[in-house]
Motif scaffolding. Structure first.
Motif, PDB file in Angstrom:
ATOM      1  N   LYS A 121       0.907  -1.591   0.169  1.00 30.60           N
ATOM      2  CA  LYS A 121       0.114  -0.053   0.077  1.00 30.60           C
ATOM      3  C   LYS A 121       1.132   1.346  -0.129  1.00 30.60           C
ATOM      4  O   LYS A 121       1.900   1.359   0.308  1.00 30.60           O
ATOM      5  N   PHE A 122       0.390   2.471  -0.264  1.00 30.70           N
ATOM      6  CA  PHE A 122       1.368   3.596   0.025  1.00 30.70           C
ATOM      7  C   PHE A 122       0.844   3.658   1.321  1.00 30.70           C
ATOM      8  O   PHE A 122      -0.177   3.751   2.157  1.00 30.70           O
ATOM      9  N   ARG A 123       1.918   4.129   1.409  1.00 28.11           N
ATOM     10  CA  ARG A 123       2.391   4.805   3.263  1.00 28.11           C
ATOM     11  C   ARG A 123       1.216   6.166   4.005  1.00 28.11           C
ATOM     12  O   ARG A 123       1.151   6.740   2.678  1.00 28.11           O
ATOM     13  N   THR A 124       0.742   5.599   4.514  1.00 33.49           N
ATOM     14  CA  THR A 124      -0.044   6.948   4.980  1.00 33.49           C
ATOM     15  C   THR A 124       0.301   7.596   6.810  1.00 33.49           C
ATOM     16  O   THR A 124      -0.640   8.620   6.827  1.00 33.49           O
ATOM     17  N   MET A 125       1.607   6.934   7.041  1.00 29.56           N
ATOM     18  CA  MET A 125       2.058   7.750   8.634  1.00 29.56           C
ATOM     19  C   MET A 125       3.084   7.807   8.575  1.00 29.56           C
ATOM     20  O   MET A 125       4.213   7.342   7.907  1.00 29.56           O
ATOM     21  N   ALA A 126       3.203   8.718   9.119  1.00 29.36           N
ATOM     22  CA  ALA A 126       5.115   9.483   9.510  1.00 29.36           C
ATOM     23  C   ALA A 126       5.350   8.949  10.228  1.00 29.36           C
ATOM     24  O   ALA A 126       4.491   8.444  10.626  1.00 29.36           O
ATOM     25  N   ASP A 127       7.041   8.513  10.287  1.00 30.75           N
ATOM     26  CA  ASP A 127       7.091   7.511  10.889  1.00 30.75           C
ATOM     27  C   ASP A 127       8.047   8.874  12.408  1.00 30.75           C
ATOM     28  O   ASP A 127       8.595   9.233  13.264  1.00 30.75           O
ATOM     29  N   ARG A 128       7.074   9.884  13.201  1.00 32.84           N
ATOM     30  CA  ARG A 128       7.473  10.403  14.292  1.00 32.84           C
ATOM     31  C   ARG A 128       7.345   9.546  15.226  1.00 32.84           C
ATOM     32  O   ARG A 128       7.007   8.587  15.803  1.00 32.84           O
ATOM     33  N   ARG A 129       8.642   9.818  16.016  1.00 33.59           N
ATOM     34  CA  ARG A 129       8.603   9.432  17.557  1.00 33.59           C
ATOM     35  C   ARG A 129       8.623  10.050  18.824  1.00 33.59           C
ATOM     36  O   ARG A 129       9.260  11.087  18.275  1.00 33.59           O
ATOM     37  N   GLY A 133      12.530   7.569  21.414  1.00 34.06           N
ATOM     38  CA  GLY A 133      13.246   6.774  19.971  1.00 34.06           C
ATOM     39  C   GLY A 133      11.294   5.736  19.625  1.00 34.06           C
ATOM     40  O   GLY A 133      11.517   5.318  19.057  1.00 34.06           O
ATOM     41  N   THR A 134      10.647   5.265  21.296  1.00 35.37           N
ATOM     42  CA  THR A 134       9.243   4.684  20.467  1.00 35.37           C
ATOM     43  C   THR A 134       8.533   5.786  19.852  1.00 35.37           C
ATOM     44  O   THR A 134       7.921   6.968  19.749  1.00 35.37           O
ATOM     45  N   LEU A 135       7.617   4.742  18.192  1.00 39.10           N
ATOM     46  CA  LEU A 135       6.432   5.554  17.510  1.00 39.10           C
ATOM     47  C   LEU A 135       5.952   6.273  18.575  1.00 39.10           C
ATOM     48  O   LEU A 135       5.361   5.401  19.353  1.00 39.10           O
ATOM     49  N   LEU A 136       5.712   7.187  17.941  1.00 39.81           N
ATOM     50  CA  LEU A 136       3.608   7.876  18.272  1.00 39.81           C
ATOM     51  C   LEU A 136       3.159   6.534  17.943  1.00 39.81           C
ATOM     52  O   LEU A 136       2.662   5.931  17.347  1.00 39.81           O
ATOM     53  N   PRO A 137       1.619   6.930  18.995  1.00 39.94           N
ATOM     54  CA  PRO A 137       0.330   6.256  18.798  1.00 39.94           C
ATOM     55  C   PRO A 137       0.127   6.301  17.055  1.00 39.94           C
ATOM     56  O   PRO A 137       0.207   7.554  16.870  1.00 39.94           O
ATOM     57  N   ASP A 138      -0.688   5.927  16.531  1.00 38.41           N
ATOM     58  CA  ASP A 138      -0.893   6.112  15.344  1.00 38.41           C
ATOM     59  C   ASP A 138      -1.984   7.232  14.922  1.00 38.41           C
ATOM     60  O   ASP A 138      -1.760   7.543  13.939  1.00 38.41           O
ATOM     61  N   GLU A 139      -2.550   7.523  15.785  1.00 37.74           N
ATOM     62  CA  GLU A 139      -3.701   8.670  15.513  1.00 37.74           C
ATOM     63  C   GLU A 139      -2.258  10.137  15.500  1.00 37.74           C
ATOM     64  O   GLU A 139      -3.077  10.992  14.816  1.00 37.74           O
ATOM     65  N   GLU A 140      -1.780  10.158  16.171  1.00 38.98           N
ATOM     66  CA  GLU A 140      -0.547  11.335  15.897  1.00 38.98           C
ATOM     67  C   GLU A 140       0.007  11.107  15.016  1.00 38.98           C
ATOM     68  O   GLU A 140       0.590  12.589  14.233  1.00 38.98           O
ATOM     69  N   ARG A 141       0.433  10.067  14.006  1.00 38.41           N
ATOM     70  CA  ARG A 141       1.390  10.177  13.121  1.00 38.41           C
ATOM     71  C   ARG A 141       0.235   9.931  11.545  1.00 38.41           C
ATOM     72  O   ARG A 141       0.702  10.216  10.517  1.00 38.41           O
ATOM     73  N   LEU A 142      -0.794   9.877  12.033  1.00 40.79           N
ATOM     74  CA  LEU A 142      -1.737  10.348  10.574  1.00 40.79           C
ATOM     75  C   LEU A 142      -1.708  11.288  10.604  1.00 40.79           C
ATOM     76  O   LEU A 142      -3.458  11.864  11.294  1.00 40.79           O
ATOM     77  N   GLY A 143      -2.090  11.586   9.210  1.00 38.62           N
ATOM     78  CA  GLY A 143      -1.895  13.529   9.146  1.00 38.62           C
ATOM     79  C   GLY A 143      -3.128  13.826   8.236  1.00 38.62           C
ATOM     80  O   GLY A 143      -3.779  12.402   8.163  1.00 38.62           O
ATOM     81  N   ALA A 144      -3.221  14.321   7.981  1.00 39.23           N
ATOM     82  CA  ALA A 144      -4.682  15.061   6.655  1.00 39.23           C
ATOM     83  C   ALA A 144      -4.236  14.632   5.409  1.00 39.23           C
ATOM     84  O   ALA A 144      -5.373  13.466   5.137  1.00 39.23           O
ATOM     85  N   VAL A 145      -2.658  14.503   5.706  1.00 38.55           N
ATOM     86  CA  VAL A 145      -2.737  13.743   4.295  1.00 38.55           C
ATOM     87  C   VAL A 145      -2.692  12.194   3.743  1.00 38.55           C
ATOM     88  O   VAL A 145      -3.421  11.439   3.066  1.00 38.55           O
ATOM     89  N   GLY A 146      -2.577  11.291   5.266  1.00 36.61           N
ATOM     90  CA  GLY A 146      -3.048  10.163   5.301  1.00 36.61           C
ATOM     91  C   GLY A 146      -4.582  10.129   5.473  1.00 36.61           C
ATOM     92  O   GLY A 146      -4.958   8.694   4.460  1.00 36.61           O
ATOM     93  N   ARG A 147      -4.922  10.803   5.808  1.00 32.22           N
ATOM     94  CA  ARG A 147      -6.577  10.325   6.236  1.00 32.22           C
ATOM     95  C   ARG A 147      -7.465  10.521   4.682  1.00 32.22           C
ATOM     96  O   ARG A 147      -8.127  10.037   4.806  1.00 32.22           O
ATOM     97  N   PHE A 148      -6.543  11.348   4.065  1.00 34.08           N
ATOM     98  CA  PHE A 148      -7.617  11.746   2.719  1.00 34.08           C
ATOM     99  C   PHE A 148      -7.045  10.592   1.718  1.00 34.08           C
ATOM    100  O   PHE A 148      -7.690   9.932   1.322  1.00 34.08           O
ATOM    101  N   LEU A 149      -5.686   9.941   1.823  1.00 31.89           N
ATOM    102  CA  LEU A 149      -5.289   8.901   1.006  1.00 31.89           C
ATOM    103  C   LEU A 149      -6.162   7.992   1.257  1.00 31.89           C
ATOM    104  O   LEU A 149      -7.272   7.398   0.630  1.00 31.89           O
TER     105      LEU A 149
END
Length: 173
Positions: A121-129, A133-149
């Motif tokens: 699939k195309f990636r929809t979440m940022a790699d923010r930590r 160094g732990t990945l942030l929860p999905d809700e915080e990594r999914l931005g407007a672009v990812g939601r639109f995709l």
């Protein structure tokens, strides 16, 4: 079938707390006895086995199921990839620009007969930590672009590759 009798019974249950407790207890006992997870799972597995046996018997003689479906999937996926190539390139560029790399997300999924395959699939979440160094929860990594995709199902376009190579069908794994 008697609405008047049902109404009388419901009023009686509504006014009598002891009757409500007794009915609730009896219902809980029945659910525990007849709908235990092991019983439900066993019943579902038996049903799936019967359905698979029926399907296997039918598909042996069906030319379409044996050859036509795969040909339809391959031709359809190839045509869709060619026609959608400009859109695929545009989405890839947007993902690369706004979310970074990698552009594609690979995920293992169960396929035909439970055999795993790599879904793309195309990636929809940022790699923010966080600071550790732990990945942030999905809700915080999914931005407007990812939601639109995701809302437009554009993130799923690369799955046409899975269809083309025979890991998926146009209607699913």
């Amino acid at each position: 079938g008697d609405i008047a009798d049902l109404s009388v019974c419901l009023r009686r249950v509504a006014r009598d707390p002891a009757l409500r407790r007794a009915l609730g207890s009896a219902a809980r006992d029945r659910v525990t006895r007849d709908f235990a997870p092991t019983i439900v799972t066993s019943g579902l597995l038996d049903l799936y086995a019967r359905l698979a046996a029926d399907s296997a018997g039918k598909s042996r003689g069906s030319w379409y199921r044996r050859f036509g479906k795969r040909a339809f999937d391959a031709v359809g996926a190839a045509a869709a990839i060619v026609l959608l190539l400009p859109l695929l390139a545009a989405v890839a560029l947007i993902v690369r620009t706004l979310l970074g790399s990698p552009v594609l997300f690979w995920h293992s999924r169960p396929g035909l007969n439970g055999v795993p395959f790599w879904l793309v699939k195309f990636r929809t979440m940022a790699d923010r930590r966080d600071h550790a160094g732990t990945l942030l929860p999905d809700e915080e990594r999914l931005g407007a672009v990812g939601r639109f995709l995701r809302a437009a199902s554009l993130d799923e376009l690369p799955e046409l590759w899975n269809v083309l190579v025979g890991e998926m069908s146009l209607v699913g794994p």
